[in-house]
Design an enzyme around this catalytic site. Structure first.
Site: not given
Ligand code: CP3
Length: 352
Positions: A22, A26, A35, A71, A146
């Site tokens: 990551r 972030r 973003r 992702d 998920y």
């Protein structure tokens, strides 16, 4: 020759390679500026944005590898699964997969589904030169969790219930997810990714027996497909201290270790045929400079016992991390890694 690739093949390196899970996004203000207002999965389908965000941490921190900005749920979105990434929550699935008939919703992925990945990876490979790009995919178990839960979960109750009560459905689902992950990785490798990481982030909720029976064969198929293409494979999960051996023998070259198990102990558990990656606790980056330096020295000292070590965090960078601390960790890893064991002990004790 890239130090990251050499370490993953357990060859001698001039310095210990370092990158961060990551690292893209972030914690970086330049990421948030780019973003602003755009949904995550839309950004993941826009080649210029993928390229720029992937390069941001490389420019800033001088890490030894880039990781593609994407992702693990992106391939699911492209084959028509109703998935969204909710900020602060994670992937949320509109209609979860809970019975045999639902499995048919997962059609095969082809390279035509992800042209923006081919375009971005091709461009990135050009711009990165000698710095390798790491491609990645979600492992079948983590993706299945998920899809079945409908989003992040605390106990994975529905996932485990389906696994045990309908093994036929479970294996059919994971078989399709293995094909999707393998194809997603193949596209990235064909366009120039030189290393891959298979993220089985949530596999640590399983017992070893469950992992071996229900998960390992599917992850092994994904890793085998990449092995045939000649790229080193990193296999990572969180809380997987009890699963390190079966995750290694699933077909990894490098086993990712979280902060719970020291790297020398992790290496003893998997034996001499594998390199290790990790495992500074991401929360330690919020502590004082002295603590960070001491912990970097400890991780390097324990990592030396393994036949190959890629320095990383034990899991992803926390969003509140000061990016300056990440840059400092890269400098420390590079400078400490050429020092003697005695000097590392000195740094660990807080000596300069
Ligand atoms: O820097 C990198 O590592 C490259 C990009 C990357 C992202 N997701 C970008 C992202 C990678 C490798 C992933 C993998 C991923 N996605 C995993 C496996 C890694 C892990 O942490 O275990 C998992 C479990 C996911 C699913 C997912 N996507 C989660 C749990 C979240 C976080 C939700 C949140 O906001 O806390 C996401 C969203 C996501 N993926 C973000 C980024 C940069 C945050 C999106 C934003 O900025 O709003």
């Amino acid at each position: 020759m890239s130090v990251l690739i050499a370490a993953s093949r357990r060859e001698a390196v001039s310095v210990t390679p370092v990158w961060f899970m990551r690292q893209a996004g972030r914690s970086l203000p330049e990421y948030h500026a780019l973003r602003a207002g755009l949904p995550m999965l839309q950004v993941c389908q826009t080649p210029d944005l993928i390229t720029e965000i992937t390069l941001q941490p490389v420019r800033r921190h001088h890490v030894d590898a880039a990781i593609l900005f994407s992702d693990i749920v992106l391939p699911l979105k492209t084959i028509g699964i109703d998935v969204e990434i909710k900020p602060g929550v994670g992937p949320v699935i509109g209609s979860p997969i809970r019975r045999s008939a639902d499995v048919d919703k997962l059609r095969a992925l082809t390279s035509e589904d992800v042209p923006y990945i081919t375009e971005a990876v091709t461009e990135l490979t050009k711009q990165l030169g000698d710095i390798p790009l790491i491609g990645f995919a979600g492992a079948p178990f983590t993706l299945a969790s998920y899809l079945i839960e409908g989003g992040p979960s605390r106990d994975y109750a529905r996932t485990k219930a389906l696994m045990h009560s309908e093994p036929g459905t479970w294996h059919a689902l994971c078989g399709r997810l293995a094909d999707i992950a393998a194809e997603f990785l193949r596209v990235q490798i064909a366009a120039g990714a030189r290393v891959v990481q298979l993220f089985d982030s949530w596999a640590g909720v399983l017992s070893e027996a469950e992992y071996r029976a229900y998960v390992q064969p599917h992850s092994a198929r994904v890793l085998r497909a990449c092995g045939e293409l000649g790229v080193p494979r990193i296999h990572f999960g969180v809380g997987t201290g009890e699963l390190l051996e079966p995750m290694a023998s699933a077909g990894a070259d490098v086993v990712g270790v979280d902060w719970r198990v020291p790297l020398d102990e992790a290496s003893a558990r998997i034996g001499p045929d594998y390199a290790v990656q990790g495992n500074l606790d991401p929360a330690v980056l919020l502590a004082s400079e002295t603590v960070v330096a001491s912990e970097v020295a400890r991780v390097l000292r324990q990592g030396r016992v393994a036949p190959g070590h890629i320095f990383n965090l034990g899991h992803g960078v926390l969003p509140q991390t000061d990016p300056g601390v990440l840059t400092r960790v890269v400098e420390l890893v590079h400078s400490y890694s050429t020092e003697s064991a005695a000097e590392l002990v000195q740094h660990q004790r807080g000596g300069a």
